[in-house]
Design a protein around this motif. Structure first.
Motif, PDB file in Angstrom:
ATOM      1  N   SER A  63      37.093  37.394  41.624  1.00 52.87           N
ATOM      2  CA  SER A  63      37.624  37.268  40.299  1.00 52.87           C
ATOM      3  C   SER A  63      38.455  35.976  39.934  1.00 52.87           C
ATOM      4  O   SER A  63      38.774  35.803  38.430  1.00 52.87           O
ATOM      5  N   VAL A  64      39.131  35.475  40.859  1.00 53.40           N
ATOM      6  CA  VAL A  64      40.199  34.346  40.781  1.00 53.40           C
ATOM      7  C   VAL A  64      40.048  32.919  41.260  1.00 53.40           C
ATOM      8  O   VAL A  64      40.500  32.153  41.148  1.00 53.40           O
ATOM      9  N   LYS A  65      38.619  32.978  41.930  1.00 50.45           N
ATOM     10  CA  LYS A  65      38.312  31.772  42.632  1.00 50.45           C
ATOM     11  C   LYS A  65      38.070  30.774  41.576  1.00 50.45           C
ATOM     12  O   LYS A  65      37.407  30.953  40.316  1.00 50.45           O
ATOM     13  N   GLY A  66      38.685  29.464  41.845  1.00 48.17           N
ATOM     14  CA  GLY A  66      38.487  28.497  40.797  1.00 48.17           C
ATOM     15  C   GLY A  66      39.606  28.384  39.800  1.00 48.17           C
ATOM     16  O   GLY A  66      39.674  27.174  39.124  1.00 48.17           O
ATOM     17  N   ARG A  67      40.298  29.455  39.530  1.00 45.86           N
ATOM     18  CA  ARG A  67      41.488  29.627  38.561  1.00 45.86           C
ATOM     19  C   ARG A  67      42.829  29.539  39.499  1.00 45.86           C
ATOM     20  O   ARG A  67      43.815  28.921  39.093  1.00 45.86           O
ATOM     21  N   ASN A  84      45.862  29.569  36.986  1.00 44.75           N
ATOM     22  CA  ASN A  84      45.583  28.653  35.563  1.00 44.75           C
ATOM     23  C   ASN A  84      44.380  29.440  34.916  1.00 44.75           C
ATOM     24  O   ASN A  84      43.667  30.232  35.522  1.00 44.75           O
ATOM     25  N   SER A  85      44.341  29.033  33.756  1.00 40.33           N
ATOM     26  CA  SER A  85      43.248  29.804  32.841  1.00 40.33           C
ATOM     27  C   SER A  85      43.449  31.297  33.022  1.00 40.33           C
ATOM     28  O   SER A  85      42.467  31.980  33.350  1.00 40.33           O
ATOM     29  N   LEU A  86      44.558  31.699  32.602  1.00 41.58           N
ATOM     30  CA  LEU A  86      44.755  33.219  32.759  1.00 41.58           C
ATOM     31  C   LEU A  86      44.087  33.804  31.727  1.00 41.58           C
ATOM     32  O   LEU A  86      43.867  33.543  30.637  1.00 41.58           O
ATOM     33  N   LYS A  87      43.576  35.222  32.138  1.00 40.18           N
ATOM     34  CA  LYS A  87      42.768  36.050  31.251  1.00 40.18           C
ATOM     35  C   LYS A  87      43.425  37.397  31.137  1.00 40.18           C
ATOM     36  O   LYS A  87      44.303  37.585  32.062  1.00 40.18           O
ATOM     37  N   PRO A  88      43.260  38.041  29.755  1.00 42.77           N
ATOM     38  CA  PRO A  88      43.998  39.267  29.835  1.00 42.77           C
ATOM     39  C   PRO A  88      43.515  40.206  31.001  1.00 42.77           C
ATOM     40  O   PRO A  88      44.790  41.171  31.613  1.00 42.77           O
ATOM     41  N   GLU A  89      42.578  40.146  31.765  1.00 44.17           N
ATOM     42  CA  GLU A  89      42.361  40.953  32.722  1.00 44.17           C
ATOM     43  C   GLU A  89      42.885  40.646  34.166  1.00 44.17           C
ATOM     44  O   GLU A  89      43.141  41.322  35.134  1.00 44.17           O
ATOM     45  N   THR A 119      51.685  39.353  32.516  1.00 39.60           N
ATOM     46  CA  THR A 119      51.187  39.954  31.498  1.00 39.60           C
ATOM     47  C   THR A 119      50.280  38.734  30.501  1.00 39.60           C
ATOM     48  O   THR A 119      51.080  37.834  30.159  1.00 39.60           O
ATOM     49  N   VAL A 120      49.038  38.829  30.326  1.00 34.43           N
ATOM     50  CA  VAL A 120      48.293  37.957  29.643  1.00 34.43           C
ATOM     51  C   VAL A 120      47.874  38.422  28.302  1.00 34.43           C
ATOM     52  O   VAL A 120      47.353  39.574  28.198  1.00 34.43           O
TER      53      VAL A 120
END
Length: 122
Positions: A63-67, A84-89, A119-120
């Motif tokens: 779920s976080v690979k590459g970010r 990086n490239s954070l998501k609400p999840e 918190t995103v």
């Protein structure tokens, strides 16, 4: 016994970045493999990333690979998680922890920090 303190959490918009730190005291972190986990209320603690004593290899949850990027500076007795490239999840309390093994099961980790909230917002 090592003690761990996380910092760097906060509120960020989706697509933004944060860098978490895990500062250790009491013993050199070079003795340990280390990991990052996260947890949301009502759910189990989830593996995020693992790093060996020397800094490589590293492993990530899909779920976080590459970010996300895990790293460490043994001279500063600190581990990091660049997000990086954070998501609400990705919203959760993030914890760092030590382990003697290459494992992703939180029950196999020995010492934990107190956590830092990320918190995103969408």
């Amino acid at each position: 016994q090592v003690q761990l303190v996380e910092s760097g959490g906060g509120l960020v918009q989706a697509g933004g970045s944060l860098r978490l730190s895990c500062a250790a005291s009491g013993r050199p972190i070079s003795y340990y493999n280390m990991g990052w986990f996260r947890q949301v209320p009502g759910k189990e603690r989830e593996f995020v990333a693992w790093i060996s004593q020397a800094g490589a290899p590293t492993y990530y949850a899909d779920s976080v690979k590459g970010r996300f990027t895990i790293s460490r500076d043994n001279a500063k007795n600190t581990m990091y998680l660049q997000m990086n490239s954070l998501k609400p999840e990705d919203t959760a309390v993030y914890y760092c922890a030590t382990t003697q093994s290459l494992v992703f099961d939180p029950n196999r980790y020995d010492v934990w920090g107190q956590g830092t909230q990320v918190t995103v917002s969408s």
